[in-house]
Design a protein around this motif. Structure first.
Motif, PDB file in Angstrom:
ATOM      1  N   LYS A 200       0.848  -1.189   0.000  1.00 34.24           N
ATOM      2  CA  LYS A 200       0.000   0.000   0.000  1.00 34.24           C
ATOM      3  C   LYS A 200       0.878   1.230   0.000  1.00 34.24           C
ATOM      4  O   LYS A 200       2.056   1.176   0.352  1.00 34.24           O
ATOM      5  CB  LYS A 200      -0.932  -0.002   1.212  1.00 34.24           C
ATOM      6  N   LEU A 201       0.291   2.355  -0.408  1.00 33.48           N
ATOM      7  CA  LEU A 201       1.033   3.601  -0.477  1.00 33.48           C
ATOM      8  C   LEU A 201       1.315   4.127   0.929  1.00 33.48           C
ATOM      9  O   LEU A 201       0.506   3.935   1.839  1.00 33.48           O
ATOM     10  CB  LEU A 201       0.239   4.639  -1.273  1.00 33.48           C
ATOM     11  N   PRO A 202       2.453   4.795   1.126  1.00 33.98           N
ATOM     12  CA  PRO A 202       2.764   5.322   2.459  1.00 33.98           C
ATOM     13  C   PRO A 202       1.786   6.420   2.854  1.00 33.98           C
ATOM     14  O   PRO A 202       1.374   7.231   2.020  1.00 33.98           O
ATOM     15  CB  PRO A 202       4.186   5.870   2.300  1.00 33.98           C
ATOM     16  N   PRO A 203       1.379   6.458   4.122  1.00 32.63           N
ATOM     17  CA  PRO A 203       0.437   7.496   4.566  1.00 32.63           C
ATOM     18  C   PRO A 203       1.103   8.866   4.623  1.00 32.63           C
ATOM     19  O   PRO A 203       2.339   8.981   4.614  1.00 32.63           O
ATOM     20  CB  PRO A 203       0.046   7.021   5.968  1.00 32.63           C
ATOM     21  N   LEU A 204       0.281   9.915   4.673  1.00 30.05           N
ATOM     22  CA  LEU A 204       0.819  11.261   4.813  1.00 30.05           C
ATOM     23  C   LEU A 204       1.641  11.338   6.096  1.00 30.05           C
ATOM     24  O   LEU A 204       1.258  10.788   7.132  1.00 30.05           O
ATOM     25  CB  LEU A 204      -0.327  12.275   4.859  1.00 30.05           C
ATOM     26  N   GLY A 205       2.770  11.989   6.006  1.00 29.80           N
ATOM     27  CA  GLY A 205       3.633  12.145   7.160  1.00 29.80           C
ATOM     28  C   GLY A 205       4.690  11.079   7.304  1.00 29.80           C
ATOM     29  O   GLY A 205       5.586  11.210   8.135  1.00 29.80           O
ATOM     30  N   ALA A 206       4.610  10.003   6.506  1.00 31.95           N
ATOM     31  CA  ALA A 206       5.573   8.913   6.645  1.00 31.95           C
ATOM     32  C   ALA A 206       6.911   9.235   5.983  1.00 31.95           C
ATOM     33  O   ALA A 206       7.943   8.679   6.368  1.00 31.95           O
ATOM     34  CB  ALA A 206       5.003   7.630   6.040  1.00 31.95           C
ATOM     35  N   LEU A 207       6.894  10.141   4.995  1.00 26.29           N
ATOM     36  CA  LEU A 207       8.097  10.432   4.220  1.00 26.29           C
ATOM     37  C   LEU A 207       8.493  11.900   4.319  1.00 26.29           C
ATOM     38  O   LEU A 207       7.641  12.779   4.456  1.00 26.29           O
ATOM     39  CB  LEU A 207       7.874  10.090   2.747  1.00 26.29           C
ATOM     40  N   LEU A 208       9.790  12.120   4.235  1.00 26.44           N
ATOM     41  CA  LEU A 208      10.338  13.445   3.974  1.00 26.44           C
ATOM     42  C   LEU A 208      10.928  13.414   2.576  1.00 26.44           C
ATOM     43  O   LEU A 208      11.480  12.391   2.152  1.00 26.44           O
ATOM     44  CB  LEU A 208      11.435  13.805   4.974  1.00 26.44           C
ATOM     45  N   SER A 209      10.817  14.507   1.844  1.00 24.24           N
ATOM     46  CA  SER A 209      11.363  14.521   0.497  1.00 24.24           C
ATOM     47  C   SER A 209      11.939  15.891   0.177  1.00 24.24           C
ATOM     48  O   SER A 209      11.630  16.894   0.829  1.00 24.24           O
ATOM     49  CB  SER A 209      10.287  14.149  -0.531  1.00 24.24           C
ATOM     50  N   GLY A 210      12.772  15.921  -0.820  1.00 26.46           N
ATOM     51  CA  GLY A 210      13.382  17.160  -1.270  1.00 26.46           C
ATOM     52  C   GLY A 210      14.296  16.871  -2.441  1.00 26.46           C
ATOM     53  O   GLY A 210      14.587  15.699  -2.753  1.00 26.46           O
ATOM     54  N   GLU A 212      17.400  16.065  -4.588  1.00 27.54           N
ATOM     55  CA  GLU A 212      18.657  15.388  -4.255  1.00 27.54           C
ATOM     56  C   GLU A 212      19.780  16.410  -4.135  1.00 27.54           C
ATOM     57  O   GLU A 212      20.641  16.304  -3.251  1.00 27.54           O
ATOM     58  CB  GLU A 212      18.977  14.340  -5.312  1.00 27.54           C
ATOM     59  N   LYS A 213      19.783  17.396  -5.006  1.00 24.71           N
ATOM     60  CA  LYS A 213      20.679  18.548  -4.892  1.00 24.71           C
ATOM     61  C   LYS A 213      19.834  19.703  -4.353  1.00 24.71           C
ATOM     62  O   LYS A 213      19.056  20.292  -5.103  1.00 24.71           O
ATOM     63  CB  LYS A 213      21.278  18.900  -6.253  1.00 24.71           C
ATOM     64  N   PRO A 214      19.929  20.028  -3.071  1.00 27.71           N
ATOM     65  CA  PRO A 214      19.025  21.011  -2.459  1.00 27.71           C
ATOM     66  C   PRO A 214      18.937  22.337  -3.204  1.00 27.71           C
ATOM     67  O   PRO A 214      17.879  22.978  -3.231  1.00 27.71           O
ATOM     68  CB  PRO A 214      19.611  21.194  -1.055  1.00 27.71           C
ATOM     69  N   GLU A 215      20.020  22.743  -3.829  1.00 32.14           N
ATOM     70  CA  GLU A 215      20.005  24.027  -4.537  1.00 32.14           C
ATOM     71  C   GLU A 215      19.021  24.017  -5.705  1.00 32.14           C
ATOM     72  O   GLU A 215      18.561  25.091  -6.148  1.00 32.14           O
ATOM     73  CB  GLU A 215      21.408  24.396  -5.028  1.00 32.14           C
ATOM     74  N   GLU A 216      18.663  22.835  -6.215  1.00 32.31           N
ATOM     75  CA  GLU A 216      17.742  22.777  -7.348  1.00 32.31           C
ATOM     76  C   GLU A 216      16.304  23.097  -6.947  1.00 32.31           C
ATOM     77  O   GLU A 216      15.475  23.362  -7.810  1.00 32.31           O
ATOM     78  CB  GLU A 216      17.812  21.410  -8.022  1.00 32.31           C
ATOM     79  N   GLU A 217      16.003  23.071  -5.659  1.00 35.71           N
ATOM     80  CA  GLU A 217      14.659  23.461  -5.238  1.00 35.71           C
ATOM     81  C   GLU A 217      14.387  24.925  -5.582  1.00 35.71           C
ATOM     82  O   GLU A 217      13.233  25.316  -5.793  1.00 35.71           O
ATOM     83  CB  GLU A 217      14.476  23.223  -3.733  1.00 35.71           C
ATOM     84  N   GLY A 218      15.441  25.727  -5.658  1.00 40.02           N
ATOM     85  CA  GLY A 218      15.290  27.131  -6.038  1.00 40.02           C
ATOM     86  C   GLY A 218      14.874  27.326  -7.483  1.00 40.02           C
ATOM     87  O   GLY A 218      14.443  28.424  -7.855  1.00 40.02           O
ATOM     88  N   LEU A 219      14.972  26.270  -8.303  1.00 39.16           N
ATOM     89  CA  LEU A 219      14.553  26.361  -9.703  1.00 39.16           C
ATOM     90  C   LEU A 219      13.047  26.206  -9.851  1.00 39.16           C
ATOM     91  O   LEU A 219      12.488  26.543 -10.896  1.00 39.16           O
ATOM     92  CB  LEU A 219      15.250  25.274 -10.532  1.00 39.16           C
ATOM     93  N   LEU A 220      12.385  25.690  -8.815  1.00 32.39           N
ATOM     94  CA  LEU A 220      10.968  25.344  -8.921  1.00 32.39           C
ATOM     95  C   LEU A 220      10.076  26.509  -8.507  1.00 32.39           C
ATOM     96  O   LEU A 220      10.353  27.185  -7.501  1.00 32.39           O
ATOM     97  CB  LEU A 220      10.659  24.141  -8.033  1.00 32.39           C
ATOM     98  N   PRO A 221       8.998  26.763  -9.249  1.00 35.41           N
ATOM     99  CA  PRO A 221       8.008  27.759  -8.808  1.00 35.41           C
ATOM    100  C   PRO A 221       7.462  27.388  -7.435  1.00 35.41           C
ATOM    101  O   PRO A 221       7.393  26.205  -7.071  1.00 35.41           O
ATOM    102  CB  PRO A 221       6.914  27.680  -9.885  1.00 35.41           C
ATOM    103  N   ALA A 222       7.048  28.393  -6.677  1.00 35.82           N
ATOM    104  CA  ALA A 222       6.599  28.172  -5.297  1.00 35.82           C
ATOM    105  C   ALA A 222       5.450  27.180  -5.219  1.00 35.82           C
ATOM    106  O   ALA A 222       5.414  26.338  -4.312  1.00 35.82           O
ATOM    107  CB  ALA A 222       6.198  29.509  -4.671  1.00 35.82           C
ATOM    108  N   GLU A 223       4.508  27.246  -6.173  1.00 36.59           N
ATOM    109  CA  GLU A 223       3.354  26.352  -6.108  1.00 36.59           C
ATOM    110  C   GLU A 223       3.766  24.897  -6.359  1.00 36.59           C
ATOM    111  O   GLU A 223       3.181  23.971  -5.793  1.00 36.59           O
ATOM    112  CB  GLU A 223       2.266  26.782  -7.095  1.00 36.59           C
ATOM    113  N   GLN A 224       4.778  24.692  -7.219  1.00 37.01           N
ATOM    114  CA  GLN A 224       5.264  23.326  -7.445  1.00 37.01           C
ATOM    115  C   GLN A 224       5.974  22.795  -6.209  1.00 37.01           C
ATOM    116  O   GLN A 224       5.765  21.636  -5.803  1.00 37.01           O
ATOM    117  CB  GLN A 224       6.211  23.288  -8.651  1.00 37.01           C
ATOM    118  N   LYS A 229       5.802  19.051  -1.370  1.00 35.43           N
ATOM    119  CA  LYS A 229       5.925  18.864   0.082  1.00 35.43           C
ATOM    120  C   LYS A 229       4.586  18.481   0.713  1.00 35.43           C
ATOM    121  O   LYS A 229       4.482  18.356   1.937  1.00 35.43           O
ATOM    122  CB  LYS A 229       6.447  20.149   0.728  1.00 35.43           C
ATOM    123  N   ALA A 230       3.576  18.254  -0.109  1.00 34.38           N
ATOM    124  CA  ALA A 230       2.211  18.068   0.407  1.00 34.38           C
ATOM    125  C   ALA A 230       2.055  16.784   1.223  1.00 34.38           C
ATOM    126  O   ALA A 230       1.170  16.704   2.067  1.00 34.38           O
ATOM    127  CB  ALA A 230       1.206  18.057  -0.745  1.00 34.38           C
TER     128      ALA A 230
END
Length: 232
Positions: A200-210, A212-224, A229-230
């Motif tokens: 079964k799929l993992p429940p909300l709160g079971a995972l942290l994600s981001g 792989e190269k943290p600096e690439e999060e700055g390339l993404l629009p805020a809504e994405q 992170k939902a």
């Protein structure tokens, strides 16, 4: 699906799964890719090192081949067909289920359109993850060598708020199977029906994600970024 992951250190695997060993284990790289060596836990608490990519019994080489000699990808086994597949069904019917120790794994996010961002997943509590797998042993027809090998179970991920965003638009969405400690024994020693019920799929709160190269999060629009992170 998963085509790249990182393993915990050997001492962490031994501590987390309370496994011992009679002799030094074969060495493996902490960054595992298809056909590379990685650790897995077998029924009875035995740790094994094998090839990530199940080798069909009819394969002539340790690189997985179809019956007519064509290379095939076997590092992921589909939950929907695992009991019928000529590659995986023998292991499934024999109860050869295993736990795959994972520190983190990555999936491709294509929200930028022209290129992907590798999105990394791990357990939210900081502990190593146990992913559901199958294992087998293949005998080299030329040398007689016994080659341990394994595969990860995957499942449809359309119902997960973050996993459903991975992979190219229009492509099938799939994810690995995260097993909680209370389910480890049933996966390793239960019936096929009991094991199947744990997929079964993992429940909300079971995972942290981001990224792989943290600096690439700055390339993404805020809504994405917010959508990615939902599930936390």
């Amino acid at each position: 699906m998963c085509n790249r992951y990182n393993t915990p250190r050997e001492i962490e695997v031994e501590r987390m799964w309370r496994v011992g060993r009679q002799a030094p284990l074969p060495w493996w790289k902490p960054h595992v890719t298809p056909l590379a060596q990685g650790p897995y836990i077998k029924p009875g608490g035995e740790i094994e090192i094998g090839q990530w990519g199940m080798i069909p019994r009819s394969s002539k080489t340790r690189r997985p081949m179809t019956a007519d000699g064509k290379p095939m990808s076997t590092n992921n086994a589909r939950r929907e067909t695992v009991a019928k597949s000529w590659t995986y069904a023998p292991a499934w019917r024999a109860g050869q289920r295993c736990l795959i120790p994972v520190e983190s794994w990555v999936e491709p996010y294509w929200g930028l359109g022209s290129r992907n961002v590798w999105w990394s997943f791990r357990r939210a509590d900081g502990q190593p993850a146990a992913l559901a797998g199958l294992y087998s042993e293949w005998t080299d027809p030329e040398t007689g060598e016994l080659v341990p090998n394994y595969t990860m179970i995957t499942q449809p991920a359309d119902g997960h708020p973050v996993l459903a965003l991975m992979h190219r638009p229009g492509k099938e969405k799939r994810g690995v199977v995260l097993l909680e400690p209370g389910d480890w024994d049933a996966w390793l020693h239960g019936t096929a029906a009991q094991a199947d019920a744990l997929i079964k799929l993992p429940p909300l709160g079971a995972l942290l994600s981001g990224a792989e190269k943290p600096e690439e999060e700055g390339l993404l629009p805020a809504e994405q970024l917010l959508a990615l992170k939902a599930g936390e």
